[in-house]
Design a protein around this motif. Structure first.
Motif, short mmCIF file in Angstrom:
data_model
loop_
_atom_site.label_atom_id
_atom_site.label_comp_id
_atom_site.label_asym_id
_atom_site.label_seq_id
_atom_site.Cartn_x
_atom_site.Cartn_y
_atom_site.Cartn_z
N GLY A 20 23.73 -1.84 24.13
CA GLY A 20 23.05 -3.04 24.63
C GLY A 20 22.49 -3.92 23.51
N ARG A 21 23.14 -3.87 22.34
CA ARG A 21 22.69 -4.68 21.21
C ARG A 21 23.48 -5.99 21.16
NH1 ARG A 21 24.64 -4.20 16.24
NH2 ARG A 21 25.54 -2.18 16.69
N ALA A 22 22.81 -7.08 20.81
CA ALA A 22 23.50 -8.37 20.71
C ALA A 22 24.41 -8.38 19.49
CB ALA A 22 22.48 -9.50 20.61
N GLU A 63 27.60 -15.75 6.89
CA GLU A 63 26.51 -14.91 7.40
C GLU A 63 26.84 -14.34 8.78
OE1 GLU A 63 21.99 -15.40 7.89
OE2 GLU A 63 22.69 -17.10 6.69
N LEU A 64 27.39 -15.19 9.65
CA LEU A 64 27.69 -14.73 11.00
C LEU A 64 28.90 -13.80 11.00
CD1 LEU A 64 26.86 -18.06 12.81
CD2 LEU A 64 25.67 -15.88 13.13
N ARG A 65 29.84 -14.03 10.10
CA ARG A 65 30.98 -13.11 9.98
C ARG A 65 30.48 -11.72 9.59
NH1 ARG A 65 35.13 -10.68 11.58
NH2 ARG A 65 36.74 -10.13 10.11
N ALA A 66 29.57 -11.67 8.64
CA ALA A 66 29.02 -10.37 8.21
C ALA A 66 28.26 -9.71 9.37
CB ALA A 66 28.10 -10.56 7.01
N ALA A 67 27.72 -10.53 10.28
CA ALA A 67 26.95 -9.98 11.41
C ALA A 67 27.84 -9.63 12.60
CB ALA A 67 25.88 -11.00 11.83
N ARG A 256 23.90 -13.45 23.72
CA ARG A 256 24.04 -12.02 23.44
C ARG A 256 25.32 -11.76 22.64
NH1 ARG A 256 22.76 -10.42 29.39
NH2 ARG A 256 20.50 -10.56 29.38
N TYR A 257 26.44 -12.28 23.15
CA TYR A 257 27.71 -12.03 22.45
C TYR A 257 28.42 -13.33 22.05
CZ TYR A 257 26.74 -7.39 24.05
OH TYR A 257 26.10 -6.19 24.28
N PHE A 258 27.93 -14.44 22.53
CA PHE A 258 28.47 -15.71 22.04
C PHE A 258 27.34 -16.72 21.92
CE2 PHE A 258 29.03 -16.12 26.63
CZ PHE A 258 28.85 -17.47 26.94
N ALA A 259 27.54 -17.70 21.05
CA ALA A 259 26.46 -18.63 20.76
C ALA A 259 27.04 -19.92 20.19
CB ALA A 259 25.50 -18.01 19.75
N THR A 260 26.16 -20.89 20.02
CA THR A 260 26.57 -22.19 19.50
C THR A 260 25.67 -22.58 18.33
OG1 THR A 260 27.34 -22.88 21.69
CG2 THR A 260 26.81 -24.64 20.14
N VAL A 261 26.29 -23.07 17.27
CA VAL A 261 25.53 -23.60 16.13
C VAL A 261 25.62 -25.12 16.21
CG1 VAL A 261 25.40 -23.76 13.61
CG2 VAL A 261 25.94 -21.56 14.70
N MET A 262 24.47 -25.76 16.32
CA MET A 262 24.45 -27.22 16.46
C MET A 262 24.62 -27.89 15.08
SD MET A 262 24.05 -27.53 19.70
CE MET A 262 23.11 -28.82 20.52
N PRO A 263 24.97 -29.18 15.04
CA PRO A 263 25.23 -29.82 13.74
C PRO A 263 24.04 -29.73 12.79
CG PRO A 263 25.85 -31.28 15.55
CD PRO A 263 25.19 -30.09 16.18
N GLU A 264 22.83 -29.71 13.35
CA GLU A 264 21.63 -29.68 12.50
C GLU A 264 21.25 -28.27 12.08
OE1 GLU A 264 21.75 -30.43 15.70
OE2 GLU A 264 20.98 -32.44 16.13
N GLY A 265 21.96 -27.25 12.58
CA GLY A 265 21.68 -25.88 12.17
C GLY A 265 20.96 -25.03 13.22
N TRP A 266 20.58 -25.64 14.35
CA TRP A 266 19.95 -24.85 15.40
C TRP A 266 20.96 -23.86 15.98
CZ3 TRP A 266 14.94 -25.54 15.30
CH2 TRP A 266 14.43 -26.76 14.89
N VAL A 267 20.51 -22.65 16.23
CA VAL A 267 21.39 -21.64 16.84
C VAL A 267 20.91 -21.44 18.27
CG1 VAL A 267 22.32 -19.31 16.68
CG2 VAL A 267 21.76 -20.57 14.59
N PHE A 291 20.29 -16.07 15.19
CA PHE A 291 21.03 -15.54 16.34
C PHE A 291 20.28 -14.36 16.97
CE2 PHE A 291 23.75 -12.34 18.21
CZ PHE A 291 24.36 -13.08 19.22
N PHE A 292 19.91 -13.38 16.15
CA PHE A 292 19.35 -12.15 16.73
C PHE A 292 17.96 -12.38 17.34
CE2 PHE A 292 22.54 -10.19 13.86
CZ PHE A 292 23.26 -9.52 14.85
N GLU A 293 17.25 -13.42 16.90
CA GLU A 293 15.91 -13.68 17.47
C GLU A 293 15.94 -14.79 18.52
OE1 GLU A 293 12.92 -14.05 14.41
OE2 GLU A 293 13.63 -12.24 13.39
N MET A 294 17.13 -15.16 18.94
CA MET A 294 17.27 -16.26 19.91
C MET A 294 16.69 -15.87 21.27
SD MET A 294 20.83 -18.09 21.15
CE MET A 294 21.66 -17.11 19.95
N PRO A 295 15.81 -16.71 21.87
CA PRO A 295 15.35 -16.40 23.22
C PRO A 295 16.53 -16.45 24.19
CG PRO A 295 14.18 -18.31 22.29
CD PRO A 295 15.29 -17.98 21.36
N HIS A 296 16.53 -15.54 25.17
CA HIS A 296 17.62 -15.55 26.13
C HIS A 296 17.43 -16.69 27.14
CE1 HIS A 296 21.20 -13.80 27.67
NE2 HIS A 296 20.75 -14.00 28.88
#
Ligand code: SF4
Length: 337
Positions: A20-22, A63-67, A256-267, A291-296
């Protein structure tokens, strides 16, 4: 990506899911909110502001590839307004990711050729037959260019799909669009027009009532039965029939398993929920931490954005969504007609 690297990524995903880990397995990078078009249904260009440099996007990819990132999608606005888009996509490919890009096809020219070998899949916006497409896009000649881009991408051996945003302007033309996709040998995806691109709670275009969407789902199923290359999985069509309560954002795998990076760097989980919580900026805290601290996402009625829904269904282990994704990865559906 080698078979071994692919297997390693999937094992990592399986291990994360088991406990159950993101994991940021699939990430969409919005390279810009700028666009050369002003389409009927889209207000994204009004959000155009600060954008990360190519070096910052490449650092985010590393960074995200390593994660755990295995799939990197690139979108906009119009992603190809950035001349450094091929450099950024190439960086993701060399890092070992499956790469895809959404584009309106206006600026593909020599760029697609340069991206041969680094871009696995290209998704082109197609709003209808020529008069409808050019009217919705408010740009004469845009249909001719998108068809040329599709032909070119096919010739380069890329996996190709079209995406059609359905609204009152083209809901009667779905069959023609599917037949066109069949004749071009590409997958056709359809999604209803949301009222606000950055707010899932705003719902759909008012003309897209539940009855209209249920009928669209039935028509897409009939087209698939006729052998036309409808990309939507049965799970996506089921969600269309549930309109206006497609799903529940709180149960979605976005964040959790997919996300979006906005042009300004917001995840953020996805662009439709980007304004609903205080998210972290990867430029400030690092992209893996953001990513890992993103509110659901909070509870909500979900969305019918085709790539998000299909990705959620894949992480839900929906066998037909997984089969559809594998078919897409294998290439084009083949020409008909
Ligand atoms: S269902 Fe998922 S992808 Fe769609 S708006 Fe909600 S959180 Fe975002």
């Amino acid at each position: 990506m080698t078979a071994l690297a692919k297997a390693r990524d999937l094992v990592r995903l399986g291990a994360a899911r088991a406990v159950g880990r993101a994991l940021p397995f699939s990430v969409t990078f919005i390279l810009t909110h700028r666009c050369n078009f002003r389409c009927e249904y889209c207000e994204i260009p009004e959000r155009a502001a600060d954008e990360m440099s190519d070096a910052e996007f490449c650092a985010a990819i590393d960074e995200l590839r390593a994660a755990g990132m295995a799939r990197a999608s690139f979108s906009g606005g119009e992603a190809l307004l950035r001349r450094d888009a091929p450099r950024i996509v190439g960086h993701a490919k060399r890092a070992g990711c499956f790469t895809s890009m959404n584009t309106n096809g206006w600026r593909t020219g020599n760029v697609l050729k340069d991206m041969s070998g680094i871009l696995d899949m290209v998704v082109l916006s197609l709003d209808g037959p020529e008069p409808v497409h050019d009217l919705v896009r408010r740009r004469p000649g845009s249909y001719a260019r998108v068809i040329a881009a599709i032909e070119q991408a096919r010739g380069l051996g890329m996996s190709v799909a079209t995406i059609t945003v359905v609204g009152p302007w083209n809901v009667a033309r779905i069959e023609e669009i599917a037949e066109l996709a069949g004749s071009l040998g590409v997958w056709a995806y359809f999604q209803p027009a949301h009222e606000e691109c950055f707010d899932a709670a705003a719902g759909l275009h008012p003309a897209l009532t539940p009855a209209v969407l249920a009928e669209v789902a039935d028509r897409l199923e009939r087209l698939r039965a006729r052998g036309l290359p409808i990309g939507a999985s049965p799970g996506f069509l089921r969600r269309l029939r549930r309109a206006p309560r497609f799903h529940d954002c709180a149960a979605c795998h976005a964040g959790r398993y997919f996300a979006t990076v906005m042009p300004e760097g917001w995840v953020v989980p996805c662009h439709l929920t980007s304004g609903t919580a205080k998210y972290l900026n990867g430029r400030e805290v690092g992209f893996a931490r953001a990513f890992f601290e993103m509110p659901h996402p909070r509870a909500g009625d979900g969305c019918a954005i085709s790539p998000y829904v299909e990705t959620d269904l894949i992480f839900r282990l929906d066998p037909r969504a997984i089969a559809a994704a594998l078919r897409r990865g294998d290439g084009a559906p083949g020409r008909s007609g």
